[in-house]
Design an enzyme around this catalytic site. Structure first.
Site, PDB file in Angstrom:
ATOM      1  N   ARG A 176       0.821  -1.356   0.474  1.00 18.55           N
ATOM      2  CA  ARG A 176       0.375  -0.005   0.122  1.00 18.55           C
ATOM      3  C   ARG A 176       0.266   1.414   0.037  1.00 18.55           C
ATOM      4  NH1 ARG A 176      -1.907  -3.205  -1.587  1.00 18.55           N
ATOM      5  NH2 ARG A 176      -4.053  -4.259  -0.457  1.00 18.55           N
ATOM      6  N   SER A 226     -10.430  -0.152   3.693  1.00 21.77           N
ATOM      7  CA  SER A 226      -9.971  -0.719   4.835  1.00 21.77           C
ATOM      8  C   SER A 226      -9.572   0.479   5.342  1.00 21.77           C
ATOM      9  CB  SER A 226      -8.935  -1.680   4.254  1.00 21.77           C
ATOM     10  OG  SER A 226      -9.604  -2.983   3.624  1.00 21.77           O
ATOM     11  N   GLU A 296      -4.345   3.470   6.743  1.00 21.69           N
ATOM     12  CA  GLU A 296      -4.430   3.766   5.382  1.00 21.69           C
ATOM     13  C   GLU A 296      -4.941   4.295   4.724  1.00 21.69           C
ATOM     14  OE1 GLU A 296      -4.854  -0.451   3.541  1.00 21.69           O
ATOM     15  OE2 GLU A 296      -5.942   0.624   1.258  1.00 21.69           O
TER      16      GLU A 296
HETATM   17  C1  LIG Z   1     -15.566   0.173  -0.759  1.00 21.10           C
HETATM   18  C2  LIG Z   1     -14.648   0.417  -1.101  1.00 21.10           C
HETATM   19  C3  LIG Z   1     -13.717  -0.617  -0.803  1.00 21.10           C
HETATM   20  C4  LIG Z   1     -11.706  -0.766  -1.164  1.00 21.10           C
HETATM   21  N1  LIG Z   1     -11.033  -2.069  -1.613  1.00 21.10           N
HETATM   22  C5  LIG Z   1      -9.555  -1.747  -1.987  1.00 21.10           C
HETATM   23  C6  LIG Z   1      -9.011  -2.849  -2.419  1.00 21.10           C
HETATM   24  O1  LIG Z   1      -8.966  -3.835  -2.311  1.00 21.10           O
HETATM   25  N2  LIG Z   1      -7.879  -2.775  -2.260  1.00 21.10           N
HETATM   26  C7  LIG Z   1      -7.126  -1.321  -2.032  1.00 21.10           C
HETATM   27  O2  LIG Z   1      -5.752  -1.681  -2.332  1.00 21.10           O
HETATM   28  N3  LIG Z   1      -7.471   0.192  -2.084  1.00 21.10           N
HETATM   29  C8  LIG Z   1      -9.349  -0.792  -1.119  1.00 21.10           C
HETATM   30  N4  LIG Z   1      -9.616   0.248  -1.356  1.00 21.10           N
HETATM   31  C9  LIG Z   1      -9.193   1.983  -1.111  1.00 21.10           C
HETATM   32  C10 LIG Z   1      -9.396   2.786  -3.015  1.00 21.10           C
HETATM   33  O3  LIG Z   1     -10.164   2.986  -3.902  1.00 21.10           O
HETATM   34  C11 LIG Z   1      -7.651   2.194  -3.556  1.00 21.10           C
HETATM   35  O4  LIG Z   1      -6.797   3.104  -2.313  1.00 21.10           O
HETATM   36  C12 LIG Z   1      -7.526   3.724  -4.308  1.00 21.10           C
HETATM   37  O5  LIG Z   1      -6.584   3.324  -5.348  1.00 21.10           O
HETATM   38  C13 LIG Z   1      -7.044   5.001  -4.653  1.00 21.10           C
HETATM   39  O6  LIG Z   1      -7.594   5.197  -6.009  1.00 21.10           O
HETATM   40  P1  LIG Z   1      -7.947   6.786  -5.561  1.00 21.10           P
HETATM   41  O7  LIG Z   1      -8.403   7.073  -7.686  1.00 21.10           O
HETATM   42  O8  LIG Z   1      -9.846   6.254  -5.352  1.00 21.10           O
HETATM   43  O9  LIG Z   1      -7.552   8.086  -4.832  1.00 21.10           O
HETATM   44  P2  LIG Z   1      -7.441   8.709  -3.936  1.00 21.10           P
HETATM   45  O10 LIG Z   1      -8.759   8.142  -3.097  1.00 21.10           O
HETATM   46  O11 LIG Z   1      -8.585  10.043  -4.721  1.00 21.10           O
HETATM   47  O12 LIG Z   1      -5.438   8.901  -3.853  1.00 21.10           O
HETATM   48  C14 LIG Z   1      -5.379   8.156  -2.925  1.00 21.10           C
HETATM   49  C15 LIG Z   1      -4.076   9.057  -3.097  1.00 21.10           C
HETATM   50  O13 LIG Z   1      -3.020   8.557  -4.443  1.00 21.10           O
HETATM   51  C16 LIG Z   1      -3.005   9.945  -4.871  1.00 21.10           C
HETATM   52  N5  LIG Z   1      -2.657  10.201  -6.097  1.00 21.10           N
HETATM   53  C17 LIG Z   1      -4.605   9.991  -7.106  1.00 21.10           C
HETATM   54  N6  LIG Z   1      -4.115   9.415  -8.522  1.00 21.10           N
HETATM   55  C18 LIG Z   1      -3.125  10.199  -8.488  1.00 21.10           C
HETATM   56  C19 LIG Z   1      -2.223  10.713  -9.667  1.00 21.10           C
HETATM   57  N7  LIG Z   1      -2.564  11.300 -10.759  1.00 21.10           N
HETATM   58  N8  LIG Z   1      -0.770  10.969  -9.361  1.00 21.10           N
HETATM   59  C20 LIG Z   1      -0.309  11.694  -8.254  1.00 21.10           C
HETATM   60  N9  LIG Z   1      -0.961  10.792  -7.278  1.00 21.10           N
HETATM   61  C21 LIG Z   1      -2.483  10.107  -6.981  1.00 21.10           C
HETATM   62  C22 LIG Z   1      -2.855  11.081  -4.352  1.00 21.10           C
HETATM   63  O14 LIG Z   1      -2.741  12.157  -4.239  1.00 21.10           O
HETATM   64  C23 LIG Z   1      -3.525  10.291  -2.659  1.00 21.10           C
HETATM   65  O15 LIG Z   1      -2.276  10.460  -2.301  1.00 21.10           O
HETATM   66  C24 LIG Z   1     -11.230   0.157  -1.476  1.00 21.10           C
HETATM   67  C25 LIG Z   1     -12.150   1.759  -1.789  1.00 21.10           C
HETATM   68  C26 LIG Z   1     -13.276   1.131  -0.600  1.00 21.10           C
HETATM   69  C27 LIG Z   1     -13.724   2.747  -0.938  1.00 21.10           C
END
Ligand SMILES: Cc1cc2nc3c(=O)[nH]c(=O)nc-3n(C[C@H](O)[C@H](O)[C@H](O)COP(=O)(O)OP(=O)(O)OC[C@H]3O[C@@H](n4cnc5c(N)ncnc54)[C@H](O)[C@@H]3O)c2cc1C
Length: 303
Positions: A176, A226, A296
């Site tokens: 992560r 999580s 996380e």
């Molecule tokens: C219902 C649910 C289930 C989930 N299940 C999982 C799972 O099974 N496994 C898992 O690993 N995670 C899970 N997650 C957590 C989450 O979806 C992941 O961490 C996901 O990868 C975050 O992506 P995001 O685009 O929403 O990033 P954001 O939440 O918008 O940002 C997360 C981080 O990434 C950075 N970021 C985003 N895009 C960029 C970019 N283009 N360039 C630079 N930095 C960037 C942001 O600045 C921040 O630091 C879950 C979340 C939910 C709500």
């Protein structure tokens, strides 16, 4: 923000891509969070790069936002610029079994594309509700798969202001986290290596994993998945359950009764409710088991 910086940014965006005091509750899966002073929605990579360079050079705080599925934004908001990647989408097949994806593309869309092209390897990520950019930063993973298993190259703007293409190894993916996260690398696109497979098998695996998620996770409530990282040798959910915290609430925030590893927005929670609940869970689990839980979820703004 200085007028000169504001005006420079204003020039490169249309009115509907340049929002002031934008409520972050509209852009996070927790559905909480106060306003971002400035909220930019680039539709081209060049806008993303110019915005980041301009903000970096002037020392203005900024945050690159994916789908907001792993962040908790303070109720007082973020006194800086949020750059949303929601408008930077696109998937292209390269050769037989590689796909190039723009940073704001949702994992669900990639999984669909992969399935339609009979490409296996992305099924594990179909239900992770974020963008590929966020998935790279977090080295998102599920059901035995991780982004590091399928990533060939990540392109974007490094913290030294240079456009770079990093190999999977150079991204230093770990549980992560990644070098991209540590160094504030702005991801613009990603090249994924998949493998030719049977469309029926890919479809069946995606369906199977979606059912597992629905059965185990409180998908009916807003959350950020999580809440805590998995501590080595333990499961966060089990430690929380063993500490007697199933269903434990602060205001409208609750430790999910269905899955103790999830903090959910049960009933109009504020970010403060969620934050206080996280702190309480950490404290009680530490007392109960001696294990230090690490969130996380990424916090943005003042807590
Ligand atoms: C219902 C649910 C289930 C989930 N299940 C999982 C799972 O099974 N496994 C898992 O690993 N995670 C899970 N997650 C957590 C989450 O979806 C992941 O961490 C996901 O990868 C975050 O992506 P995001 O685009 O929403 O990033 P954001 O939440 O918008 O940002 C997360 C981080 O990434 C950075 N970021 C985003 N895009 C960029 C970019 N283009 N360039 C630079 N930095 C960037 C942001 O600045 C921040 O630091 C879950 C979340 C939910 C709500």
């Amino acid at each position: 923000m200085e007028d000169i910086v504001f005006n420079k940014l204003r020039q490169i965006y249309n009115e509907d891509q340049f929002l002031q005091n934008e409520p972050m509750s509209r852009h996070t899966t927790f559905r909480t969070g106060g306003p971002a002073a400035l909220f930019l929605c680039p539709s081209e990579e060049a806008q993303l790069f110019v915005s980041i360079s301009t903000l970096r050079e002037s020392g203005e705080p900024f945050f690159v936002l994916g789908n907001g599925s792993n962040i908790l934004v303070s109720d007082t908001g973020f006194n800086g610029t949020v750059i949303s990647t929601a408008g930077l989408t696109g998937i292209k097949l390269e050769g037989e079994d590689r796909i190039r994806v723009s940073c704001g593309t949702l994992n669900s869309a990639i999984a669909l594309f992969a399935k339609e092209n009979s490409l296996a390897g992305f099924e594990f990520a179909a239900g992770i509700p974020g963008t590929i950019g966020g998935a790279m930063i977090m080295n998102a993973g599920a059901y035995g798969g991780e982004m590091k298993d399928i990533t060939l190259e990540v392109r974007g703007l490094a913290s030294d202001g240079k456009y770079k293409a990093l190999s999977c190894e150079e991204c230093e993916f770990a549980y992560r986290t990644s070098r991209l996260k540590r160094e504030g690398f702005a991801v613009s696109s990603v090249l994924l290596q998949l493998t030719k497979g049977s469309q029926d098998e890919i479809k069946a695996r995606m369906r199977d994993l979606a059912l597992k998620r629905k059965e185990k996770q409180p998908l009916e409530y807003p959350s950020a998945g999580s809440t805590f990282k998995r501590p080595e040798g333990y499961f966060a959910g089990k430690l929380i359950e063993d500490a007697g915290l199933r269903g434990f609430s602060v205001g409208g925030a609750q430790v999910s009764e269905k899955h103790c590893g999830f903090v959910i927005n049960k009933d109009n929670a504020t970010s403060s409710d969620i934050y206080e609940l996280i702190c309480e869970v950490k404290r009680i689990v530490k007392d109960n088991s001696g294990v230090e839980l690490e969130p996380e979820v990424i916090m943005l703004g003042e807590f």
